[in-house]
Design an enzyme around this catalytic site. Sequence first.
Site, PDB file in Angstrom:
ATOM      1  N   HIS A  18       0.830  -1.204   0.000  1.00 48.05           N
ATOM      2  CA  HIS A  18       0.000   0.000   0.000  1.00 48.05           C
ATOM      3  C   HIS A  18       0.869   1.261   0.000  1.00 48.05           C
ATOM      4  O   HIS A  18       0.634   2.191  -0.773  1.00 48.05           O
ATOM      5  CB  HIS A  18      -0.919   0.020   1.221  1.00 48.05           C
ATOM      6  CG  HIS A  18      -2.126  -0.860   1.095  1.00 48.05           C
ATOM      7  ND1 HIS A  18      -2.037  -2.231   1.089  1.00 48.05           N
ATOM      8  CD2 HIS A  18      -3.455  -0.555   0.971  1.00 48.05           C
ATOM      9  CE1 HIS A  18      -3.266  -2.745   0.979  1.00 48.05           C
ATOM     10  NE2 HIS A  18      -4.135  -1.752   0.897  1.00 48.05           N
ATOM     11  N   HIS A  57       1.161  -4.354   9.373  1.00 49.63           N
ATOM     12  CA  HIS A  57       2.528  -4.062   8.930  1.00 49.63           C
ATOM     13  C   HIS A  57       3.345  -3.525  10.089  1.00 49.63           C
ATOM     14  O   HIS A  57       2.819  -2.863  10.994  1.00 49.63           O
ATOM     15  CB  HIS A  57       2.536  -3.021   7.809  1.00 49.63           C
ATOM     16  CG  HIS A  57       2.386  -3.595   6.439  1.00 49.63           C
ATOM     17  ND1 HIS A  57       3.319  -4.436   5.869  1.00 49.63           N
ATOM     18  CD2 HIS A  57       1.404  -3.453   5.519  1.00 49.63           C
ATOM     19  CE1 HIS A  57       2.914  -4.783   4.660  1.00 49.63           C
ATOM     20  NE2 HIS A  57       1.750  -4.204   4.429  1.00 49.63           N
TER      21      HIS A  57
END
Length: 223
Positions: A146, A195
């Site tokens: 992302h 993450h």
Amino acid sequence: MQTPPVDSPPSPPRPRTARRVTSALAVCSALLLTLVAVEWRPLISLDDDIAGTTHRWAVDEPGITHAMRILTDWVWDTWTMRLLCAAVVLWLWFRRGDRWTAVWLGTACLLGSLLQQALKAAVDRARPVWPDPVDSAHYAAFPSGHAMTATFVCGLLVWLLHHQGAARSPRLTALAVAVVSVAGVGVTRVWLGVHWATDVVGGWLLGALVVAVAVLIHRRRHP
């Protein structure tokens, strides 16, 4: 009768400066990649501390967490960014008639995505694991897809606006949207616990490197 002075257009950065920026980004990206791959203890500890703190916030603030999921899954999703890039490619091809730049943009975004997937497979870093997760994600963690995708798509489009000679107001607006998007998507990935913080930083660095290399190639073709 005096002629009023006319401001000259801003001169582009010197090629030497652009190459230095590209080299610096490459060195920083390689360094972080190496530290993550060898699991350097101070870096891992920092990631653990940040992840633990943000996960507690995510569990305690379900309203904010829900908003983060909407932003990361729809507004700043990797496929949203790729569709935006595809729309600009079509606009360049059919409306502007600039087929070389259309191919350049599409190729840069495609290669950026392939680089991201290759690094994920090579590093094969595990994502954070929680007993009470607020979100889930697949594939390896480093780099954040992302963050990297948002960085190179937004970066290339902002540069294209400048290159195409857009007015100051649209350029500043696009720059502000790009900065918020790139920073925001990184925050959502860490907040949602999918993450590590260094995954996001790695995505930002590698995305910026893709932009820098692509711009150097474009300038070589159109100095």
